[in-house]
Design a protein around this motif. Structure first.
Motif, PDB file in Angstrom:
ATOM      1  N   LEU A 150       0.825  -1.207   0.000  1.00  0.00           N
ATOM      2  CA  LEU A 150       0.000   0.000   0.000  1.00  0.00           C
ATOM      3  C   LEU A 150       0.859   1.257   0.000  1.00  0.00           C
ATOM      4  O   LEU A 150       0.544   2.243  -0.678  1.00  0.00           O
ATOM      5  CB  LEU A 150      -0.924   0.002   1.225  1.00  0.00           C
ATOM      6  CG  LEU A 150      -2.061  -1.029   1.222  1.00  0.00           C
ATOM      7  CD1 LEU A 150      -2.776  -1.034   2.574  1.00  0.00           C
ATOM      8  CD2 LEU A 150      -3.052  -0.745   0.099  1.00  0.00           C
ATOM      9  N   GLN A 151       1.941   1.230   0.743  1.00  0.00           N
ATOM     10  CA  GLN A 151       2.815   2.393   0.802  1.00  0.00           C
ATOM     11  C   GLN A 151       3.619   2.575  -0.477  1.00  0.00           C
ATOM     12  O   GLN A 151       4.026   3.688  -0.806  1.00  0.00           O
ATOM     13  CB  GLN A 151       3.749   2.273   2.009  1.00  0.00           C
ATOM     14  CG  GLN A 151       3.020   2.381   3.339  1.00  0.00           C
ATOM     15  CD  GLN A 151       3.920   2.130   4.523  1.00  0.00           C
ATOM     16  OE1 GLN A 151       4.975   1.507   4.397  1.00  0.00           O
ATOM     17  NE2 GLN A 151       3.517   2.602   5.694  1.00  0.00           N
ATOM     18  N   SER A 159       1.550   7.423   1.075  1.00  0.00           N
ATOM     19  CA  SER A 159       1.833   6.853   2.385  1.00  0.00           C
ATOM     20  C   SER A 159       1.049   7.548   3.494  1.00  0.00           C
ATOM     21  O   SER A 159       0.947   7.026   4.599  1.00  0.00           O
ATOM     22  CB  SER A 159       3.335   6.952   2.681  1.00  0.00           C
ATOM     23  OG  SER A 159       3.744   8.316   2.664  1.00  0.00           O
ATOM     24  N   GLU A 160       0.501   8.747   3.213  1.00  0.00           N
ATOM     25  CA  GLU A 160      -0.264   9.482   4.222  1.00  0.00           C
ATOM     26  C   GLU A 160      -1.733   9.089   4.261  1.00  0.00           C
ATOM     27  O   GLU A 160      -2.502   9.643   5.054  1.00  0.00           O
ATOM     28  CB  GLU A 160      -0.160  10.995   3.972  1.00  0.00           C
ATOM     29  CG  GLU A 160       1.221  11.582   4.188  1.00  0.00           C
ATOM     30  CD  GLU A 160       2.142  11.327   2.998  1.00  0.00           C
ATOM     31  OE1 GLU A 160       1.615  10.926   1.943  1.00  0.00           O
ATOM     32  OE2 GLU A 160       3.365  11.524   3.139  1.00  0.00           O
ATOM     33  N   ALA A 161      -2.141   8.132   3.440  1.00  0.00           N
ATOM     34  CA  ALA A 161      -3.549   7.716   3.430  1.00  0.00           C
ATOM     35  C   ALA A 161      -3.806   6.735   4.578  1.00  0.00           C
ATOM     36  O   ALA A 161      -4.133   5.564   4.381  1.00  0.00           O
ATOM     37  CB  ALA A 161      -3.890   7.076   2.077  1.00  0.00           C
ATOM     38  N   HIS A 218      -5.445   2.927   4.698  1.00  0.00           N
ATOM     39  CA  HIS A 218      -4.560   1.819   5.066  1.00  0.00           C
ATOM     40  C   HIS A 218      -5.120   1.049   6.255  1.00  0.00           C
ATOM     41  O   HIS A 218      -5.128  -0.186   6.262  1.00  0.00           O
ATOM     42  CB  HIS A 218      -3.164   2.352   5.413  1.00  0.00           C
ATOM     43  CG  HIS A 218      -2.428   2.886   4.228  1.00  0.00           C
ATOM     44  ND1 HIS A 218      -1.189   3.476   4.336  1.00  0.00           N
ATOM     45  CD2 HIS A 218      -2.742   2.919   2.916  1.00  0.00           C
ATOM     46  CE1 HIS A 218      -0.770   3.851   3.136  1.00  0.00           C
ATOM     47  NE2 HIS A 218      -1.703   3.528   2.259  1.00  0.00           N
ATOM     48  N   GLY A 219      -5.606   1.772   7.246  1.00  0.00           N
ATOM     49  CA  GLY A 219      -6.180   1.114   8.411  1.00  0.00           C
ATOM     50  C   GLY A 219      -7.389   0.279   8.056  1.00  0.00           C
ATOM     51  O   GLY A 219      -7.541  -0.854   8.543  1.00  0.00           O
ATOM     52  N   ALA A 220      -8.248   0.819   7.175  1.00  0.00           N
ATOM     53  CA  ALA A 220      -9.448   0.082   6.778  1.00  0.00           C
ATOM     54  C   ALA A 220      -9.103  -1.179   6.002  1.00  0.00           C
ATOM     55  O   ALA A 220      -9.686  -2.247   6.223  1.00  0.00           O
ATOM     56  CB  ALA A 220     -10.347   0.993   5.931  1.00  0.00           C
ATOM     57  N   LEU A 234       4.953   0.579  11.583  1.00  0.00           N
ATOM     58  CA  LEU A 234       3.899  -0.345  12.008  1.00  0.00           C
ATOM     59  C   LEU A 234       4.279  -1.801  11.809  1.00  0.00           C
ATOM     60  O   LEU A 234       3.841  -2.658  12.572  1.00  0.00           O
ATOM     61  CB  LEU A 234       2.612  -0.033  11.226  1.00  0.00           C
ATOM     62  CG  LEU A 234       1.434  -0.995  11.388  1.00  0.00           C
ATOM     63  CD1 LEU A 234       0.987  -1.043  12.832  1.00  0.00           C
ATOM     64  CD2 LEU A 234       0.284  -0.601  10.497  1.00  0.00           C
ATOM     65  N   TRP A 235       5.084  -2.099  10.813  1.00  0.00           N
ATOM     66  CA  TRP A 235       5.256  -3.512  10.465  1.00  0.00           C
ATOM     67  C   TRP A 235       5.788  -4.373  11.608  1.00  0.00           C
ATOM     68  O   TRP A 235       5.369  -5.528  11.731  1.00  0.00           O
ATOM     69  CB  TRP A 235       6.136  -3.648   9.211  1.00  0.00           C
ATOM     70  CG  TRP A 235       7.570  -3.299   9.386  1.00  0.00           C
ATOM     71  CD1 TRP A 235       8.160  -2.098   9.146  1.00  0.00           C
ATOM     72  CD2 TRP A 235       8.607  -4.168   9.838  1.00  0.00           C
ATOM     73  NE1 TRP A 235       9.500  -2.159   9.416  1.00  0.00           N
ATOM     74  CE2 TRP A 235       9.808  -3.420   9.837  1.00  0.00           C
ATOM     75  CE3 TRP A 235       8.654  -5.512  10.226  1.00  0.00           C
ATOM     76  CZ2 TRP A 235      11.029  -3.959  10.226  1.00  0.00           C
ATOM     77  CZ3 TRP A 235       9.868  -6.047  10.622  1.00  0.00           C
ATOM     78  CH2 TRP A 235      11.035  -5.284  10.618  1.00  0.00           C
TER      79      TRP A 235
END
Length: 249
Positions: free
Chosen positions: A55-56, A61-63, A67-69, A139-140
């Motif tokens: 995704l990034q 990358s600021e979305a 990304h969380g959804a 986060l990873w």
């Protein structure tokens, strides 16, 4: 390998076929499969971390909200909502059981979800989504370790808590779980998390507190655990550890 495949089939929706065994062999495989629950958690975490990386790479990358959804959606799909089902059944049973053990167990077997169960699912997904959306590129590591620790809780639960429904895979898992190996496995994973994760000690402490509280609740109402309460333990642990990582960064 049989035990690993059994754990993978039980805890995920990855399409696998397991050969049929005689009852004695099947019970032993179920017991040894518990040892692989954290390994399955690592696989789930790896897939989530890979999704985040993709995704990034392909988008902004600021979305963070998107990304969380997408991460929480993938998380639910991989597990087949198995643990969410356990959380919902446990919430309905605790609310509708009125403190009675047999009534609580009977409600857990009801396939229909009541208002408490639906509310519990909404709340836990909302908390996870908010936490995932707040975390950044770092986060990873969290995505790798949290599913491991949440499923390690079940190993500890089956080591220390009676399974209250006779028969079935859950009873076999507690009866045939190799205890010395399981305790060593618990200690090894806990030490690795503390050694390699900056906030590892906080995660282990939080994991322990969640376990103590929820196990005490199970013991008070049921005198033990079921598959549903084990699933609820996984979901609540994941949500608590995600929140802890967000609040500590």
């Amino acid at each position: 390998m049989q035990a690993f495949i059994t754990a993978l089939q039980l805890l995920t929706r990855i399409p696998l076929r397991i050969p049929r065994y005689d009852p004695d062999s099947q019970a032993k495989v179920a017991g040894y499969a518990v040892l692989f629950y954290p390994v399955v958690g690592l696989l789930i975490g790896g897939l989530l971390a890979l999704l985040l990386g993709l995704l990034q790479l392909i988008g902004q990358s600021e979305a963070y909200l998107l990304h969380g959804a997408l991460l929480i959606t993938c998380w639910v799909i991989i597990s087949g909502a198995l643990h969410l089902d356990g959380l919902a059944d446990s919430a309905d049973a605790w609310l509708g059981g009125f403190g009675d053990r047999e009534r609580t167990l009977a409600i857990m077997k009801d396939p229909c979800a009541g208002p408490a169960g639906v509310t519990a699912i909404i709340v836990i997904l909302l908390v996870k989504f908010a936490a995932l959306s707040e975390l950044t590129r770092t986060l990873w590591p969290a995505l790798l370790v949290i599913p491991v620790l949440a499923r390690l809780q079940v190993v500890l639960l089956f080591l220390t808590t009676a399974y209250v429904r006779p028969g079935g895979m859950g009873a076999s898992a507690t009866d045939f779980l190799p205890r010395k190996t399981a305790w060593a496995w618990l200690l090894l994973i806990a030490m690795a998390v503390i050694a390699f994760i900056d906030t590892g000690w906080m995660l282990i402490v939080a994991m322990g507190l969640v376990f103590v509280v929820l196990r005490a609740i199970m013991q008070q109402r049921l005198g033990g655990t079921t598959g549903d309460t084990a699933g609820a333990l996984i979901e609540i642990t994941e949500a608590v550890l995600l929140c802890l990582i967000v609040l500590s960064t």
